[in-house]
Structures are given as C-alpha cells and as structure tokens.
Write a protein that holds these residues in place. Sequence first.
Motif, mmCIF file in Angstrom:
data_model
loop_
_atom_site.group_PDB
_atom_site.id
_atom_site.type_symbol
_atom_site.label_atom_id
_atom_site.label_comp_id
_atom_site.label_asym_id
_atom_site.label_seq_id
_atom_site.Cartn_x
_atom_site.Cartn_y
_atom_site.Cartn_z
ATOM 1 N N MET A 22 0.852 -1.202 0.000
ATOM 2 C CA MET A 22 0.000 0.000 0.000
ATOM 3 C C MET A 22 0.884 1.247 0.000
ATOM 4 O O MET A 22 1.772 1.400 0.835
ATOM 5 C CB MET A 22 -0.880 0.017 1.255
ATOM 6 N N ALA A 23 0.668 2.131 -0.973
ATOM 7 C CA ALA A 23 1.493 3.324 -1.082
ATOM 8 C C ALA A 23 0.866 4.466 -0.287
ATOM 9 O O ALA A 23 -0.337 4.681 -0.321
ATOM 10 C CB ALA A 23 1.624 3.725 -2.552
ATOM 11 N N PHE A 24 1.718 5.191 0.417
ATOM 12 C CA PHE A 24 1.245 6.391 1.090
ATOM 13 C C PHE A 24 2.418 7.344 1.244
ATOM 14 O O PHE A 24 3.577 6.942 1.227
ATOM 15 C CB PHE A 24 0.634 6.063 2.456
ATOM 16 N N SER A 25 2.102 8.623 1.377
ATOM 17 C CA SER A 25 3.141 9.639 1.509
ATOM 18 C C SER A 25 3.770 9.577 2.896
ATOM 19 O O SER A 25 3.083 9.376 3.899
ATOM 20 C CB SER A 25 2.540 11.025 1.269
ATOM 21 N N SER A 26 5.080 9.743 2.938
ATOM 22 C CA SER A 26 5.785 9.687 4.222
ATOM 23 C C SER A 26 5.654 10.980 5.013
ATOM 24 O O SER A 26 5.823 10.983 6.230
ATOM 25 C CB SER A 26 7.269 9.378 3.989
ATOM 26 N N SER A 27 5.330 12.096 4.324
ATOM 27 C CA SER A 27 5.286 13.389 5.013
ATOM 28 C C SER A 27 4.216 13.456 6.099
ATOM 29 O O SER A 27 4.514 13.826 7.235
ATOM 30 C CB SER A 27 5.081 14.517 3.996
ATOM 31 N N PRO A 28 2.948 13.111 5.798
ATOM 32 C CA PRO A 28 1.953 13.152 6.874
ATOM 33 C C PRO A 28 2.234 12.136 7.963
ATOM 34 O O PRO A 28 1.988 12.396 9.148
ATOM 35 C CB PRO A 28 0.634 12.860 6.158
ATOM 36 N N VAL A 29 2.761 10.968 7.587
ATOM 37 C CA VAL A 29 3.101 9.962 8.593
ATOM 38 C C VAL A 29 4.140 10.504 9.554
ATOM 39 O O VAL A 29 4.056 10.303 10.772
ATOM 40 C CB VAL A 29 3.611 8.667 7.920
ATOM 41 N N LEU A 30 5.135 11.203 9.013
ATOM 42 C CA LEU A 30 6.188 11.774 9.858
ATOM 43 C C LEU A 30 5.605 12.799 10.820
ATOM 44 O O LEU A 30 5.898 12.771 12.024
ATOM 45 C CB LEU A 30 7.261 12.426 8.983
ATOM 46 N N LEU A 31 4.780 13.719 10.314
ATOM 47 C CA LEU A 31 4.168 14.732 11.173
ATOM 48 C C LEU A 31 3.331 14.090 12.262
ATOM 49 O O LEU A 31 3.475 14.416 13.449
ATOM 50 C CB LEU A 31 3.301 15.674 10.338
ATOM 51 N N HIS A 32 2.456 13.196 11.874
ATOM 52 C CA HIS A 32 1.526 12.602 12.830
ATOM 53 C C HIS A 32 2.231 11.743 13.867
ATOM 54 O O HIS A 32 1.878 11.759 15.049
ATOM 55 C CB HIS A 32 0.471 11.777 12.084
ATOM 56 N N SER A 33 3.227 10.977 13.450
ATOM 57 C CA SER A 33 3.922 10.091 14.390
ATOM 58 C C SER A 33 4.804 10.873 15.352
ATOM 59 O O SER A 33 4.832 10.580 16.556
ATOM 60 C CB SER A 33 4.745 9.052 13.626
ATOM 61 N N VAL A 34 5.514 11.882 14.841
ATOM 62 C CA VAL A 34 6.374 12.683 15.720
ATOM 63 C C VAL A 34 5.526 13.476 16.713
ATOM 64 O O VAL A 34 5.833 13.529 17.909
ATOM 65 C CB VAL A 34 7.265 13.639 14.886
ATOM 66 N N VAL A 58 -5.551 7.086 9.038
ATOM 67 C CA VAL A 58 -5.913 7.578 7.710
ATOM 68 C C VAL A 58 -4.725 7.428 6.761
ATOM 69 O O VAL A 58 -4.884 7.053 5.591
ATOM 70 C CB VAL A 58 -6.375 9.048 7.778
ATOM 71 N N ASP A 59 -3.518 7.738 7.268
ATOM 72 C CA ASP A 59 -2.314 7.601 6.442
ATOM 73 C C ASP A 59 -2.110 6.152 5.998
ATOM 74 O O ASP A 59 -1.723 5.886 4.859
ATOM 75 C CB ASP A 59 -1.080 8.056 7.221
ATOM 76 N N LEU A 60 -2.362 5.233 6.902
ATOM 77 C CA LEU A 60 -2.103 3.810 6.630
ATOM 78 C C LEU A 60 -3.232 3.143 5.855
ATOM 79 O O LEU A 60 -2.998 2.206 5.091
ATOM 80 C CB LEU A 60 -1.874 3.074 7.947
ATOM 81 N N PHE A 61 -4.468 3.631 6.072
ATOM 82 C CA PHE A 61 -5.631 3.026 5.413
ATOM 83 C C PHE A 61 -6.477 4.111 4.748
ATOM 84 O O PHE A 61 -7.619 4.379 5.164
ATOM 85 C CB PHE A 61 -6.468 2.245 6.440
ATOM 86 N N PRO A 62 -5.945 4.760 3.706
ATOM 87 C CA PRO A 62 -6.638 5.898 3.085
ATOM 88 C C PRO A 62 -7.962 5.533 2.421
ATOM 89 O O PRO A 62 -8.783 6.416 2.165
ATOM 90 C CB PRO A 62 -5.623 6.399 2.052
ATOM 91 N N SER A 63 -8.170 4.263 2.144
ATOM 92 C CA SER A 63 -9.411 3.862 1.468
ATOM 93 C C SER A 63 -10.606 3.778 2.420
ATOM 94 O O SER A 63 -11.747 3.694 1.971
ATOM 95 C CB SER A 63 -9.219 2.505 0.776
ATOM 96 N N ILE A 64 -10.344 3.818 3.735
ATOM 97 C CA ILE A 64 -11.434 3.758 4.715
ATOM 98 C C ILE A 64 -11.928 5.181 4.952
ATOM 99 O O ILE A 64 -11.367 5.937 5.755
ATOM 100 C CB ILE A 64 -10.965 3.108 6.032
ATOM 101 N N LEU A 65 -12.963 5.562 4.236
ATOM 102 C CA LEU A 65 -13.424 6.955 4.225
ATOM 103 C C LEU A 65 -13.961 7.408 5.581
ATOM 104 O O LEU A 65 -13.889 8.588 5.915
ATOM 105 C CB LEU A 65 -14.490 7.137 3.145
ATOM 106 N N VAL A 66 -14.502 6.481 6.368
ATOM 107 C CA VAL A 66 -15.062 6.867 7.653
ATOM 108 C C VAL A 66 -13.961 7.396 8.586
ATOM 109 O O VAL A 66 -14.214 8.263 9.426
ATOM 110 C CB VAL A 66 -15.811 5.682 8.310
ATOM 111 N N LEU A 67 -12.738 6.905 8.420
ATOM 112 C CA LEU A 67 -11.632 7.393 9.237
ATOM 113 C C LEU A 67 -11.316 8.846 8.897
ATOM 114 O O LEU A 67 -11.049 9.655 9.782
ATOM 115 C CB LEU A 67 -10.390 6.517 9.029
ATOM 116 N N ARG A 68 -11.336 9.169 7.603
ATOM 117 C CA ARG A 68 -11.064 10.559 7.211
ATOM 118 C C ARG A 68 -12.154 11.494 7.712
ATOM 119 O O ARG A 68 -11.871 12.605 8.161
ATOM 120 C CB ARG A 68 -10.931 10.667 5.689
#
Length: 223
Positions: free
Chosen positions: A1-13, A63-73
Amino acid sequence: MAFSSSPVLLHSVAAAIMVWAHSQLGKSAIDIVVETQYGGHYQFLTILGLVASLCTMGVALLVDLFPSILVLRSLKRAMLMICMPVEAVIVSVYWTLLLLFPSLILQKDVVTEPTSSHDGPPLARTPLSLDLAMHVVPGLSLVMDFLVFEKKYSQELVKLAVPVVLTCGGMYSSWAERNAKLNGGVFPYPFLTENPFETRLGIYVGACAIGYIYFRVLNALHV
C-alpha cells in the motif's frame, strides 16, 4: 500500500511528543496537590486538549495507513473541527497570561521552600521542553495537518462550528465548576478561582469566541 511519508512523519512525531508530555504529569511540582483533588490532572483544559489532540493524531495515522477507509477521514476532520478551536484557546490564554500575569495561570509550588520568611510559595513553573510539548505542539501539529494535508471546510460545515464550540465550552465550564465545588471552591487555574461566577461566565463565553474566530480565520486562510 502506497502512502506519503510526510503526513506519517508529522503525525507520528507529534503523537510521540504528546505521549511523552502526558507521561510527565505525575512529575509536576503541583502533582502532590492535584492528585488529591477531584478530577486530578483532567481538571485542566490543557490536559484535555492534549489527550484530544493525541487521539486526533492517532486517527490521522490510521488515515495515512488506510486511506481507502473513508469513515476514518471523516472522523479525523470532525476531530480537527473540535480540537483546533480548543487548542486556540489553550495557546492564546496560556501564553498571554504566562508572559504578562503568570500568577493568574500558574499554581503555587507547594514543594519548593520560599526564599525568605516573607515570601509565599513560588509559582510552579513547567520546564520549557514540557511547556512546549503541552502548549505548542498539539495546536501547531493540528494547524500544520489542516493547512498542508486537509481540504478547507465547506461553508455548510463552518456553520456547524458554532454549536461545536459552544458545546465544548459548555462541557468544560460545567466540568470545571463541578470540580471546583467538590474541591472547596478551588479551580485548576487561579484566574478562575479569583473571580465570581458572573465573571467566570464571561470568561467561558470569551474563550468560546476565541476558538470560533480562530477556526473561521484558519479556514479562510486555507487555499
């Protein structure tokens, strides 16, 4: 599953910093008093905002990890609408009073001895690293997430900000008043303890106004 590392970095830090900040609660200078009071550390809007912002970062990671689950967004955007105004109140009130009138926002340090017999207990100041983690990182991470990785809210949703902010303000003010009643009239913040109910009511309303205006301005600035 492809996702951008930028939001993951912000959210995790951001989440990691907030988890660390929460872990330091039992080490504060006022802990010996706060833990004996009804509500404990959760009397403080700062701590409630910290927990809510941490939960928002957690949902954002999902949301970053499972972008297809719209209810999370949808859940994340709803949480942002709640947390951004709350953090706006926390940041604006805390830093303004800390810089100009620290005795109105900081409790007395009951552990440290006064420097002389004529002095009362010193103010319980928070280490700068923890201060920033509690009073800057939550609000800053929410704003960065909204402006960089989220769409602006529609006018229909912006209208919902009024009942959302009023509900949050009403819930916290009721919670604070109940805690103070059970704690002998002592509020978590001295500026509430030192004012009568009529003035406190004005403070609560003013805080709601700050949160709402901040949300409207932030959404208007979003491109």
